[in-house]
Design a protein around this motif. Structure first.
Motif, PDB file in Angstrom:
ATOM      1  N   VAL A 252       0.864  -1.170   0.000  1.00 49.71           N
ATOM      2  CA  VAL A 252       0.000   0.000   0.000  1.00 49.71           C
ATOM      3  C   VAL A 252       0.905   1.226   0.000  1.00 49.71           C
ATOM      4  O   VAL A 252       1.956   1.239   0.659  1.00 49.71           O
ATOM      5  N   GLY A 253       0.523   2.226  -0.736  1.00 49.05           N
ATOM      6  CA  GLY A 253       1.347   3.424  -0.817  1.00 49.05           C
ATOM      7  C   GLY A 253       0.505   4.656  -1.030  1.00 49.05           C
ATOM      8  O   GLY A 253      -0.584   4.607  -1.620  1.00 49.05           O
ATOM      9  N   ILE A 254       1.011   5.772  -0.555  1.00 43.06           N
ATOM     10  CA  ILE A 254       0.355   7.056  -0.749  1.00 43.06           C
ATOM     11  C   ILE A 254       1.428   8.113  -0.934  1.00 43.06           C
ATOM     12  O   ILE A 254       2.453   8.093  -0.242  1.00 43.06           O
ATOM     13  N   ASP A 255       1.224   8.984  -1.893  1.00 42.76           N
ATOM     14  CA  ASP A 255       2.161  10.088  -2.083  1.00 42.76           C
ATOM     15  C   ASP A 255       1.411  11.303  -2.593  1.00 42.76           C
ATOM     16  O   ASP A 255       0.350  11.187  -3.224  1.00 42.76           O
ATOM     17  N   GLY A 256       1.955  12.456  -2.299  1.00 42.29           N
ATOM     18  CA  GLY A 256       1.344  13.694  -2.742  1.00 42.29           C
ATOM     19  C   GLY A 256       2.233  14.873  -2.442  1.00 42.29           C
ATOM     20  O   GLY A 256       3.231  14.762  -1.725  1.00 42.29           O
ATOM     21  N   ALA A 269       6.144  10.722   0.206  1.00 42.95           N
ATOM     22  CA  ALA A 269       5.707   9.397  -0.249  1.00 42.95           C
ATOM     23  C   ALA A 269       5.938   8.388   0.868  1.00 42.95           C
ATOM     24  O   ALA A 269       6.993   8.392   1.512  1.00 42.95           O
ATOM     25  N   GLY A 270       4.959   7.550   1.089  1.00 51.25           N
ATOM     26  CA  GLY A 270       5.085   6.480   2.076  1.00 51.25           C
ATOM     27  C   GLY A 270       4.578   5.170   1.493  1.00 51.25           C
ATOM     28  O   GLY A 270       3.639   5.155   0.687  1.00 51.25           O
ATOM     29  N   GLN A 271       5.209   4.078   1.880  1.00 45.63           N
ATOM     30  CA  GLN A 271       4.828   2.775   1.337  1.00 45.63           C
ATOM     31  C   GLN A 271       5.074   1.700   2.382  1.00 45.63           C
ATOM     32  O   GLN A 271       6.054   1.762   3.135  1.00 45.63           O
ATOM     33  N   GLU A 272       4.186   0.739   2.434  1.00 44.80           N
ATOM     34  CA  GLU A 272       4.389  -0.455   3.265  1.00 44.80           C
ATOM     35  C   GLU A 272       4.214  -1.682   2.384  1.00 44.80           C
ATOM     36  O   GLU A 272       3.275  -1.765   1.589  1.00 44.80           O
ATOM     37  N   THR A 273       5.131  -2.633   2.525  1.00 46.53           N
ATOM     38  CA  THR A 273       5.032  -3.883   1.775  1.00 46.53           C
ATOM     39  C   THR A 273       5.217  -5.059   2.724  1.00 46.53           C
ATOM     40  O   THR A 273       5.888  -4.949   3.754  1.00 46.53           O
TER      41      THR A 273
END
Length: 863
Positions: A252-256, A269-273
């Protein structure tokens, strides 16, 4: 890649827009050339986002221009664009506004959309599916399996330089310790950078040590991050290895971005895998009644040994990119990244007889890593220091690894004291890098006729390496099963300074002839001096055909881990010791001080566009490397046991003498790598049936050993097996065929990848009859260090498929399958498999993964 450009000119104003699209049709953000209504020109350097006006236009408008932004609609186009285009590059050149197709060296540009369509949840795997010159080992072993690494043109991961926004990235502290093609590598772990922070990646397939310094022998990977100041993007993906029903993954990731002040921007930007273990279904020969390994009365499930598996891993990544004009003609910029990872890898199963009081059903130790990786860059850049564009920056990065052992035991400690830990702290590694750069460049014309770009700069880098010892119970009396802890004798602190200066001149001698000279000097406080140069040229015979060539020399300094690391890995019946080159133990079996690798690279080829929209590039190359650093001086038997004793370690009981071995890092010899890269793409307009972007990439690659060095004792540093690690672990060829079709709201991507043959020289293991002897030395064939068995992984085709649907301007859905037909490598015969037939696949090959088919679904939202 193709060139799309619209330029409208008038006397006082014009607008230039370069739409940047990769072979698969994905525009690149943040790399456009912008001209404003008042005639001011933005900087061509898009790496750091904030752009400044030229000196002549400051009076008219002293404000700097923020980084070009990509709207939500533009980001949606990334997923569905069907056009092909030409990218403005910043890698491998100091010239202004150089396009990839106009470069003097082969450069590929891979967008974030292309990476996403690979279906992979991490960057390294995505790059392997995007560029034919990049491969990765099918399966790492021990702690080496816990860190991802890529190889380019069949060379070691240490010979690939990774930049982030043009700045050298620090490497991992987790060294690959087991013998094999990747032994000694401490590469940049690309997966510690959030995938959704990436705008595009530039891949330079050419030796570039004269420009960037150590490590750039095989090529350069430059990751360009997003710098948009608005918008919000969300992505989620999940899938599993369906044929096995395990190996579940998600990301899941979100960036802006947002802006502040007149032209400041911040992009976060953040992401978890997460990835579960994917375990190959195997049979442990020790559980088979009637086999030579079976212990009467000791029964356990035949699938108990799970070492043939991928690690379980959870990662959290974060990046913050920012920039702003500080004063007239001066901008500030920065990038901060942080990542945390927890990962666990299975080791060989210990049978119920090993320690029945604690583990009556046997046990499988788990090696673990708790990793923190962080970096920060701060910089200032301007457009007029005595007419030069300048960039002053400082970057600090470090990787910290706490190594552990779970579900384990110190058997000999239990026998002596009645106590053993079942989990242990094995020690920690820390590798840090502090780099300071000053870069200047200026464009002018000689005699008002010959355009020239002149660049020069200086760099200082401080590298430090630290090893801390583990808990005493992890290394005393043979240590914990699977891996003994780091002893105080292994621990220490080491460091070095690196000073460098470079110059680069790009001369456009004639309208169709470009000539580039580069030179670099570096001083290492532990490895001495090195001078490197590079000459590149390109001639455009016509608008449809150009030739190019490069000759350069380069180097790779030994890493601090290669010089100082030592450790002991212990199996149920074997042990492998890696000795420090500077230690008494290493010197006892012939180790010597390491020298830098030296390389000479020659490359030549052509680019052409035989018909509109059809682009082809062909480049042949040869890379000669002297004093290759690799695992050498392999010794087994009593000599190895004696050397391990000199380290202060105690081997556990129950080992087979001939199955105990040691080695160390050495300048083992010289190699010659020859190959061919072919890239092609074509855009087919199907009118009401949409558009079809076709691309093909081919890498042919062969490495040979041309000279073998000798140890301090006069023995060869390489045997047949270790020489093979250098020459045949990577595929002899790799082909990627891709078709990306867009029609209406639908998009379909089909990719065919062919992995060529790899060859391994394997050790004869416990299922080899004990009465067989090696014909070369008359000793037992089982565990022989002289005679090896040749095993070939035959060429295989792998099919990937993704189907996407755009619901509206915000939402895009996709389902896909990588390796649709569940293709897997050949299985290793039992005589080469440790503990019988449980090692189904060759762990040294860098071809088709053993994990088989992977099915997934993905959702993207942009606002």
């Amino acid at each position: 890649m193709a060139i799309w450009g619209n330029i409208m000119l008038s006397q006082k104003k014009y607008v230039a827009a370069v739409i940047l699209v990769l072979p698969f049709g994905s525009p690149i953000a943040g790399a456009q050339t912008i001209k404003t209504a008042d005639g001011s020109v933005s900087s061509p350097d898009a790496v750091h986002g904030v752009k400044y006006k030229t000196k002549t236009d400051r009076t008219a408008n002293p404000k700097m221009i923020p980084a070009p932004s990509v709207s939500s609609a533009g980001q949606k186009a990334n997923l569905s664009a069907g056009t092909a285009g030409e990218a403005v590059i910043v890698t491998g050149t100091h010239a202004f506004n150089k396009h990839a197709r106009d470069s003097t060296a082969p450069i590929s540009v891979v967008t974030a959309a292309t990476l996403m369509r690979s279906g992979q949840v991490n960057i390294a795997d995505a790059l392997v599916r995007s560029d034919p010159s990049i491969t990765e080992q099918a399966l790492g072993t021990d702690t080496g399996a816990l860190t991802s690494s890529i190889r380019m043109r069949g060379l070691n991961p240490n010979e690939v330089l990774v930049l982030v926004d043009g700045k050298r990235r620090h490497t991992t502290a987790n060294i690959a310790t087991n013998t094999g093609p990747q032994e000694g590598s401490t590469p940049v772990d690309l997966n510690m950078i959030p995938a959704n922070a990436i705008d595009h990646i530039e891949i330079l397939r050419d030796g570039a040590a004269a420009m960037y310094g150590s490590d750039a022998i095989a090529g350069v990977v430059n990751i360009i991050t997003k710098k948009t100041d608005h918008g919000l993007n969300i992505t989620g993906q999940t899938g599993a290895n369906a044929y096995n029903g395990d190996g579940w993954q998600y990301q899941v990731g979100i960036d802006g971005g947002f802006h502040f002040g007149d032209d400041g921007y911040v992009h976060i930007a953040g992401q978890e895998t997460h990835s579960d273990h994917m375990v190959v279904k195997t049979t442990d020969i020790r559980a088979v009644r009637g086999s030579s390994e079976y212990t009467p009365g000791v029964d356990f499930p035949k699938n108990s040994n799970q070492i043939m598996s991928s690690p379980e891993e959870t990662r959290e990544n974060l990046s913050i990119d920012f920039g702003k004009t500080l004063t007239e003609g001066v901008a500030g910029y920065g990038l901060i990244t942080y990542a945390h990872r927890h990962s666990e890898g299975y080791e060989n199963y210990r049978t119920p007889t090993r320690l029945p009081a604690i583990y009556p059903a046997g046990f499988s130790p788990l090696e673990t890593i708790e990793e923190n990786d962080y970096a920060a860059t701060l910089g200032l850049k301007g457009d007029n220091f005595f007419g030069f564009h300048w960039d002053l920056s400082t970057t600090y990065g470090a990787d910290e690894d706490d190594m552990g052992n779970k579900n384990t035991a110190n058997v000999d400690l239990y026998d002596a004291t009645g106590y053993t830990p079942t989990s242990a702290f094995l020690g920690s590694y820390r590798l840090a890098q502090w780099t300071n750069n000053l870069d200047l460049r200026r464009a002018w014309k000689i005699a008002n006729t010959v355009p020239v770009t002149f660049a020069f700069g200086a760099e200082h880098r401080l590298e430090t390496y630290q090893i801390k010892a583990g808990e005493a119970e992890s290394y005393e009396l043979g240590g914990t099963q699977a891996r003994a802890g780091m002893m105080p004798e292994n621990a220490g602190n080491w460091g070095r300074d690196v000073w460098a200066g470079y110059m680069d001149g790009d001369f456009h001698i004639l309208p169709k002839w470009d000539l580039d000279f580069a030179g670099r000097f570096e001083h290492y406080t532990d490895a001495g001096n090195t001078e490197n140069g590079k000459v590149s040229t390109r001639y455009d015979v016509s608008k449809r055909f150009a030739v190019r060539a490069t000759i350069s020399n380069g180097f790779r300094a030994p890493t601090l881990p290669e010089e100082h690391f030592s450790a002991l890995n212990v199996g149920p019946t074997n042990a492998v010791g890696l000795l420090a080159t500077t230690s008494a133990a290493g010197r006892s079996v012939g180790a010597q001080n390491l020298s830098p690798e030296r390389s000479t690279s020659v490359e030549g080829g052509f680019v052409m566009e035989p018909v509109d929209g059809f682009h082809v590039s062909v480049d042949a190359y040869q890379i000669d490397i002297r004093d290759r650093i690799a695992g050498g001086g392999s010794v087994n038997g009593q000599a190895a046991i004696d050397a391990i004793g000199l380290t202060g370690a105690t081997l556990p009981s129950g080992l087979t003498t001939d199955a105990v071995s040691v080695n160390y890092f050495a300048n083992v010899g010289s190699t010659r790598t020859q190959g061919l890269d072919i890239m092609a793409d074509y855009m087919v307009k199907l009118h009401r049936y949409g558009s079809l972007a076709l691309s093909m990439g081919l890498n042919l690659n062969r490495t040979r050993v041309t000279h073998i060095n000798t140890t301090a004792q006069g023995l060869p540093d390489l045997n047949q097996q270790t020489a093979n690690y250098l020459t045949a672990g990577a595929p002899r060829s790799k082909i990627i065929l891709n078709a990306y079709w867009t029609v209406g709201q639908w998009d379909v991507n089909v990719r065919e990848t062919r992995y060529g043959e790899t060859t391994s020289m394997l050790t004869y293991q416990d299922q080899t009859p004990a009465n067989l002897v090696c014909s070369l030395d008359g000793n037992a064939l089982q565990y022989s260090n002289t005679c090896f068995g040749e095993f070939k992984n035959t060429p295989l085709w792998v099919t990937d498929l993704e189907v996407g649907y755009r619901l509206n301007r915000h939402w895009h859905f996709a389902v896909g399958a990588n390796n649709v037909f569940n293709v897997r490598p050949r299985r290793v015969p039992a005589e080469f498999a440790y503990l019988g037939s449980q090692n189904y696949y060759d762990t040294n090959a860098a071809g088709v993964s053993f994990t088989g088919a992977y099915y997934y679904g993905r959702v993207n939202a942009s606002f």
